[in-house]
Design an enzyme around this catalytic site. Sequence first.
Site, PDB file in Angstrom:
ATOM      1  N   ALA A 134       3.653  -5.765  -3.942  1.00 26.15           N
ATOM      2  CA  ALA A 134       4.655  -5.869  -2.880  1.00 26.15           C
ATOM      3  C   ALA A 134       4.855  -7.343  -2.524  1.00 26.15           C
ATOM      4  CB  ALA A 134       4.214  -5.083  -1.653  1.00 26.15           C
TER       5      ALA A 134
ATOM      6  N   GLY B  34       1.684  -2.440  -5.143  1.00 18.37           N
ATOM      7  CA  GLY B  34       2.871  -1.599  -5.095  1.00 18.37           C
ATOM      8  C   GLY B  34       3.426  -1.266  -6.461  1.00 18.37           C
TER       9      GLY B  34
ATOM     10  N   GLU C 207       1.464   1.614  -7.645  1.00 20.55           N
ATOM     11  CA  GLU C 207       1.889   2.795  -6.893  1.00 20.55           C
ATOM     12  C   GLU C 207       3.224   3.314  -7.396  1.00 20.55           C
ATOM     13  OE1 GLU C 207       0.127   2.357  -2.477  1.00 20.55           O
ATOM     14  OE2 GLU C 207       1.143   0.553  -3.188  1.00 20.55           O
TER      15      GLU C 207
ATOM     16  N   GLU D  65      -5.372  -4.257  -2.538  1.00 21.65           N
ATOM     17  CA  GLU D  65      -5.004  -4.440  -1.135  1.00 21.65           C
ATOM     18  C   GLU D  65      -6.183  -4.743  -0.212  1.00 21.65           C
ATOM     19  OE1 GLU D  65      -1.600  -2.140  -2.928  1.00 21.65           O
ATOM     20  OE2 GLU D  65      -3.772  -2.172  -3.122  1.00 21.65           O
TER      21      GLU D  65
END
Length: 261
Positions: free
Chosen positions: A64, A111, A114, A134
């Site tokens: 991200a 991300g 994911e 993370e």
Amino acid sequence: MEFTNVNLKVENRVAYVTINHPPANALNGATFSGLNDCLDYMVSQDEIKAIVITGEGKFFIAGADIKEFHQAFGNAEKGRELAEVGQRVFDRMEHFPKPIIAAINGACLGGGFELALGCHMRIAAEKAMLGLPELKLGLIPGFAGTQRLARIIPKSKALELLLTSQFITGKEAEALGIVNYAVPLEEVLPRAKQLAESIAQEKGMPSITAVLHAVNKGLDMTLEEGQALEAEWFGKMFCTEDAKEGVTAFLEKRNAEFKDR
């Protein structure tokens, strides 16, 4: 069609979606919006029967866009909203009526990992690095990483990867069952293309969509409920032109010519 930070090409009934946000294809609000718009377009196009998603350059998606996180410091509600943006898009991908294959051509982190977990199938470069780092930032995955990973591999292994922020190679991800195939880098897109075209060109759309729906919904049901759902969709197939053509072609010892009806 043009989409923010997302390129789209369609060939042989397969859509090739490329995340293009230099330098590392980081996911930000604009990219999520572009990807969601691209999904809107692809679901409306009967020409498209399967989808391959990859990243531009040497990265798949490196994570991200951390710069966007600053606005949420001290505000739990804002942080939750940031997570829900990604969750909505990836949930839509998981339940998309056309199969989505992740072609992991490079770093697939945070991300990006994911997003790959939200796809129906995954092909990775053998040496590509995958992981959820993370916790190194004092955060946790926010785009359903804690949920999907533990549904794909044993909970104890998922917790190990989550709590240690350990990176694994594509080859190791294959051994764990996270990716379908780990191949040399130069074979990632060709293998994804081969898989996508085997679905798009050889199968009918009604049965493709029925399988995706039965599997996704069935996983949230008891075995008995899932079997009832499967029987319901099995019955629906008998009302399609494709089923009639498929059975007739089998009896006549010829290849079926599906019309996606």
